[in-house]
Motif scaffolding. Sequence first.
Motif, PDB file in Angstrom:
ATOM      1  N   LYS A  75      14.527  -0.420  18.220  1.00  0.00           N
ATOM      2  CA  LYS A  75      14.203  -1.341  17.126  1.00  0.00           C
ATOM      3  C   LYS A  75      12.974  -0.922  16.318  1.00  0.00           C
ATOM      4  O   LYS A  75      12.381  -1.718  15.591  1.00  0.00           O
ATOM      5  CB  LYS A  75      14.029  -2.772  17.649  1.00  0.00           C
ATOM      6  CG  LYS A  75      15.331  -3.427  18.087  1.00  0.00           C
ATOM      7  CD  LYS A  75      15.094  -4.870  18.523  1.00  0.00           C
ATOM      8  CE  LYS A  75      16.406  -5.570  18.827  1.00  0.00           C
ATOM      9  NZ  LYS A  75      17.105  -5.976  17.608  1.00  0.00           N
ATOM     10  N   SER A  76      12.566   0.343  16.445  1.00  0.00           N
ATOM     11  CA  SER A  76      11.456   0.821  15.609  1.00  0.00           C
ATOM     12  C   SER A  76      11.775   0.679  14.130  1.00  0.00           C
ATOM     13  O   SER A  76      10.890   0.389  13.316  1.00  0.00           O
ATOM     14  CB  SER A  76      11.152   2.291  15.920  1.00  0.00           C
ATOM     15  OG  SER A  76      10.677   2.456  17.227  1.00  0.00           O
ATOM     16  N   CYS A  77      13.044   0.868  13.773  1.00  0.00           N
ATOM     17  CA  CYS A  77      13.444   0.753  12.368  1.00  0.00           C
ATOM     18  C   CYS A  77      13.268  -0.671  11.866  1.00  0.00           C
ATOM     19  O   CYS A  77      12.817  -0.891  10.724  1.00  0.00           O
ATOM     20  CB  CYS A  77      14.880   1.212  12.197  1.00  0.00           C
ATOM     21  SG  CYS A  77      16.072   0.380  13.276  1.00  0.00           S
ATOM     22  N   GLU A  78      13.631  -1.650  12.698  1.00  0.00           N
ATOM     23  CA  GLU A  78      13.472  -3.049  12.306  1.00  0.00           C
ATOM     24  C   GLU A  78      11.997  -3.375  12.066  1.00  0.00           C
ATOM     25  O   GLU A  78      11.640  -4.027  11.079  1.00  0.00           O
ATOM     26  CB  GLU A  78      14.032  -3.975  13.386  1.00  0.00           C
ATOM     27  CG  GLU A  78      15.545  -4.006  13.464  1.00  0.00           C
ATOM     28  CD  GLU A  78      16.048  -5.125  14.360  1.00  0.00           C
ATOM     29  OE1 GLU A  78      15.221  -5.998  14.721  1.00  0.00           O
ATOM     30  OE2 GLU A  78      17.239  -5.126  14.705  1.00  0.00           O
ATOM     31  N   VAL A  79      11.146  -2.934  12.990  1.00  0.00           N
ATOM     32  CA  VAL A  79       9.714  -3.226  12.881  1.00  0.00           C
ATOM     33  C   VAL A  79       9.120  -2.545  11.652  1.00  0.00           C
ATOM     34  O   VAL A  79       8.367  -3.153  10.879  1.00  0.00           O
ATOM     35  CB  VAL A  79       8.981  -2.792  14.161  1.00  0.00           C
ATOM     36  CG1 VAL A  79       7.471  -2.971  14.002  1.00  0.00           C
ATOM     37  CG2 VAL A  79       9.472  -3.587  15.364  1.00  0.00           C
ATOM     38  N   ALA A  80       9.445  -1.258  11.468  1.00  0.00           N
ATOM     39  CA  ALA A  80       8.895  -0.521  10.327  1.00  0.00           C
ATOM     40  C   ALA A  80       9.330  -1.138   9.010  1.00  0.00           C
ATOM     41  O   ALA A  80       8.542  -1.236   8.060  1.00  0.00           O
ATOM     42  CB  ALA A  80       9.324   0.938  10.401  1.00  0.00           C
ATOM     43  N   CYS A  81      10.603  -1.568   8.943  1.00  0.00           N
ATOM     44  CA  CYS A  81      11.110  -2.197   7.722  1.00  0.00           C
ATOM     45  C   CYS A  81      10.342  -3.477   7.407  1.00  0.00           C
ATOM     46  O   CYS A  81       9.946  -3.718   6.261  1.00  0.00           O
ATOM     47  CB  CYS A  81      12.599  -2.481   7.882  1.00  0.00           C
ATOM     48  SG  CYS A  81      13.335  -3.367   6.488  1.00  0.00           S
ATOM     49  N   LYS A  82      10.157  -4.306   8.425  1.00  0.00           N
ATOM     50  CA  LYS A  82       9.460  -5.570   8.207  1.00  0.00           C
ATOM     51  C   LYS A  82       8.010  -5.341   7.787  1.00  0.00           C
ATOM     52  O   LYS A  82       7.489  -6.006   6.875  1.00  0.00           O
ATOM     53  CB  LYS A  82       9.516  -6.424   9.478  1.00  0.00           C
ATOM     54  CG  LYS A  82      10.854  -7.118   9.692  1.00  0.00           C
ATOM     55  CD  LYS A  82      10.810  -7.996  10.935  1.00  0.00           C
ATOM     56  CE  LYS A  82      12.098  -8.776  11.101  1.00  0.00           C
ATOM     57  NZ  LYS A  82      12.286  -9.796  10.049  1.00  0.00           N
ATOM     58  N   CYS A  84      13.604   1.319   0.373  1.00  0.00           N
ATOM     59  CA  CYS A  84      12.170   1.558   0.159  1.00  0.00           C
ATOM     60  C   CYS A  84      11.936   2.252  -1.182  1.00  0.00           C
ATOM     61  O   CYS A  84      11.363   3.337  -1.268  1.00  0.00           O
ATOM     62  CB  CYS A  84      11.569   2.372   1.302  1.00  0.00           C
ATOM     63  SG  CYS A  84      11.289   1.430   2.821  1.00  0.00           S
ATOM     64  N   TYR A  85      12.387   1.590  -2.239  1.00  0.00           N
ATOM     65  CA  TYR A  85      12.316   2.163  -3.589  1.00  0.00           C
ATOM     66  C   TYR A  85      10.897   2.589  -3.953  1.00  0.00           C
ATOM     67  O   TYR A  85      10.694   3.640  -4.589  1.00  0.00           O
ATOM     68  CB  TYR A  85      12.845   1.132  -4.580  1.00  0.00           C
ATOM     69  CG  TYR A  85      12.900   1.597  -6.016  1.00  0.00           C
ATOM     70  CD1 TYR A  85      13.431   2.836  -6.354  1.00  0.00           C
ATOM     71  CD2 TYR A  85      12.439   0.777  -7.050  1.00  0.00           C
ATOM     72  CE1 TYR A  85      13.501   3.252  -7.673  1.00  0.00           C
ATOM     73  CE2 TYR A  85      12.509   1.181  -8.372  1.00  0.00           C
ATOM     74  CZ  TYR A  85      13.038   2.429  -8.675  1.00  0.00           C
ATOM     75  OH  TYR A  85      13.107   2.840  -9.991  1.00  0.00           O
ATOM     76  N   ASP A  86       9.909   1.823  -3.529  1.00  0.00           N
ATOM     77  CA  ASP A  86       8.527   2.185  -3.843  1.00  0.00           C
ATOM     78  C   ASP A  86       8.123   3.487  -3.147  1.00  0.00           C
ATOM     79  O   ASP A  86       7.406   4.310  -3.723  1.00  0.00           O
ATOM     80  CB  ASP A  86       7.568   1.053  -3.469  1.00  0.00           C
ATOM     81  CG  ASP A  86       7.713   0.605  -2.025  1.00  0.00           C
ATOM     82  OD1 ASP A  86       8.762   0.893  -1.400  1.00  0.00           O
ATOM     83  OD2 ASP A  86       6.784  -0.047  -1.506  1.00  0.00           O
ATOM     84  N   ARG A  87       8.591   3.696  -1.926  1.00  0.00           N
ATOM     85  CA  ARG A  87       8.277   4.931  -1.216  1.00  0.00           C
ATOM     86  C   ARG A  87       9.005   6.127  -1.852  1.00  0.00           C
ATOM     87  O   ARG A  87       8.429   7.218  -1.959  1.00  0.00           O
ATOM     88  CB  ARG A  87       8.660   4.805   0.262  1.00  0.00           C
ATOM     89  CG  ARG A  87       7.791   3.845   1.051  1.00  0.00           C
ATOM     90  CD  ARG A  87       8.271   3.705   2.500  1.00  0.00           C
ATOM     91  NE  ARG A  87       8.212   4.953   3.232  1.00  0.00           N
ATOM     92  CZ  ARG A  87       7.140   5.394   3.905  1.00  0.00           C
ATOM     93  NH1 ARG A  87       6.036   4.663   3.914  1.00  0.00           N
ATOM     94  NH2 ARG A  87       7.181   6.537   4.554  1.00  0.00           N
ATOM     95  N   GLU A 121      10.055   9.268   2.478  1.00  0.00           N
ATOM     96  CA  GLU A 121      11.307   8.745   3.000  1.00  0.00           C
ATOM     97  C   GLU A 121      11.129   7.278   3.364  1.00  0.00           C
ATOM     98  O   GLU A 121      10.000   6.804   3.577  1.00  0.00           O
ATOM     99  CB  GLU A 121      11.763   9.553   4.210  1.00  0.00           C
ATOM    100  CG  GLU A 121      10.819   9.515   5.392  1.00  0.00           C
ATOM    101  CD  GLU A 121      11.326  10.379   6.534  1.00  0.00           C
ATOM    102  OE1 GLU A 121      10.481  10.829   7.332  1.00  0.00           O
ATOM    103  OE2 GLU A 121      12.535  10.606   6.620  1.00  0.00           O
ATOM    104  N   PRO A 122      12.213   6.509   3.439  1.00  0.00           N
ATOM    105  CA  PRO A 122      12.111   5.093   3.792  1.00  0.00           C
ATOM    106  C   PRO A 122      11.448   4.887   5.146  1.00  0.00           C
ATOM    107  O   PRO A 122      11.487   5.752   6.034  1.00  0.00           O
ATOM    108  CB  PRO A 122      13.577   4.639   3.820  1.00  0.00           C
ATOM    109  CG  PRO A 122      14.265   5.574   2.874  1.00  0.00           C
ATOM    110  CD  PRO A 122      13.590   6.896   3.053  1.00  0.00           C
ATOM    111  N   ALA A 123      10.841   3.728   5.300  1.00  0.00           N
ATOM    112  CA  ALA A 123      10.049   3.449   6.500  1.00  0.00           C
ATOM    113  C   ALA A 123      10.879   3.510   7.774  1.00  0.00           C
ATOM    114  O   ALA A 123      10.409   4.000   8.805  1.00  0.00           O
ATOM    115  CB  ALA A 123       9.388   2.074   6.369  1.00  0.00           C
ATOM    116  N   CYS A 124      12.129   3.023   7.728  1.00  0.00           N
ATOM    117  CA  CYS A 124      12.949   3.002   8.934  1.00  0.00           C
ATOM    118  C   CYS A 124      13.254   4.411   9.409  1.00  0.00           C
ATOM    119  O   CYS A 124      13.180   4.703  10.616  1.00  0.00           O
ATOM    120  CB  CYS A 124      14.237   2.221   8.687  1.00  0.00           C
ATOM    121  SG  CYS A 124      15.220   2.830   7.285  1.00  0.00           S
TER     122      CYS A 124
END
Length: 339
Positions: A40-47, A223-226, A232-235
């Motif tokens: 769930k690292s992707c979930e946390v990073a996204c949030k 993650c359009y801003d990134r 790359e996207p946070a997830c």
Amino acid sequence: MTAEHSLYGPLEDPAADAGHRDHPARVGFFTDTSVCIGCKSCEVACKEWNNVPDDGFNLLGMSFDNTGMLGADSWRHVAFVEQPRRLGGQDAGVAGLPTGESVTGEVADSVSSALHDQPRGGGELGTAPVDLGLPSFELPGAGTGADGRDEFRWLMASDVCKHCTHAGCLDVCPTGALFRTEFGSVVVQSDICNGCGYCVSACPYGVIDRREDDGRAWKCTLCYDRLRDGLEPACAKACPTDSIQFGPLDELRERARQRVEQLHSAGVGEARLYGEDPDDGVGGDGAFFLLLDEPEVYGLPPDPVVPTRDAGSMWRHAAVAAGAFVVAAASAFLGRGGR
């Protein structure tokens, strides 16, 4: 209806069709579920990066899954599916064995090796993998070979908005809150959204949703801003196994096909791609997956179709019907007048 959805043939370049000129290559996600460990690292990073609100911690009675599905407050959802089947026993027939026969010995070892042999590194817009300080790990059954895992297997997959080539949400939005970016992704502008909810019913995947507090629609932005800053996207940045891979979509599709061939040669016959086909009901997804079972097992529709696909022909049929009605009415009126 936007210009990019006027004709529902394959669109190789949705960003250009949306009006972007001299844009970068279309980018997206390839999620290889065979190496997802459910951290769930992707979930946390996204949030954390997108300031997505907490959606509560309820186990829902479904394994370790505490989110259940994608929604306005869950832009990434890690599915946990437990099956009474061993790792590597999906379809032994591909390994030259009768279907249903146990996978052991060299075949089992090759399955374990194939699942470990996963290239690391982000896409062209990405950076080096992140060291999250997590302890080293082995896939279940890797220490003893796939044949040592006799009781069950976990299927884990990180789901996300598909950023469809033909996006129904774009078709039906009355305010222009949804738009196609220069990277080919689909983004909701929350300050323009009026909360009508048309986009919710127009999504064939059930991804987009409205928040209870203000009624506005929210979903993954890739993650359009990134992306605009070359990141790359946070997830994908946070994924420790590179189950989530980010980069130019064409390169990801080729990498995914090679991965499926690798797994098939190792005896994992049920490995298949989902959402990569430009000729499917949504014109191909900007986020596609390698699955180890049928899409329904992961909560994905087996044959998604954008609801507005037939809108053009429906309007044409309606116009023909309306014209016929006018002609019939005029004929009846003129006939009465002649009498």
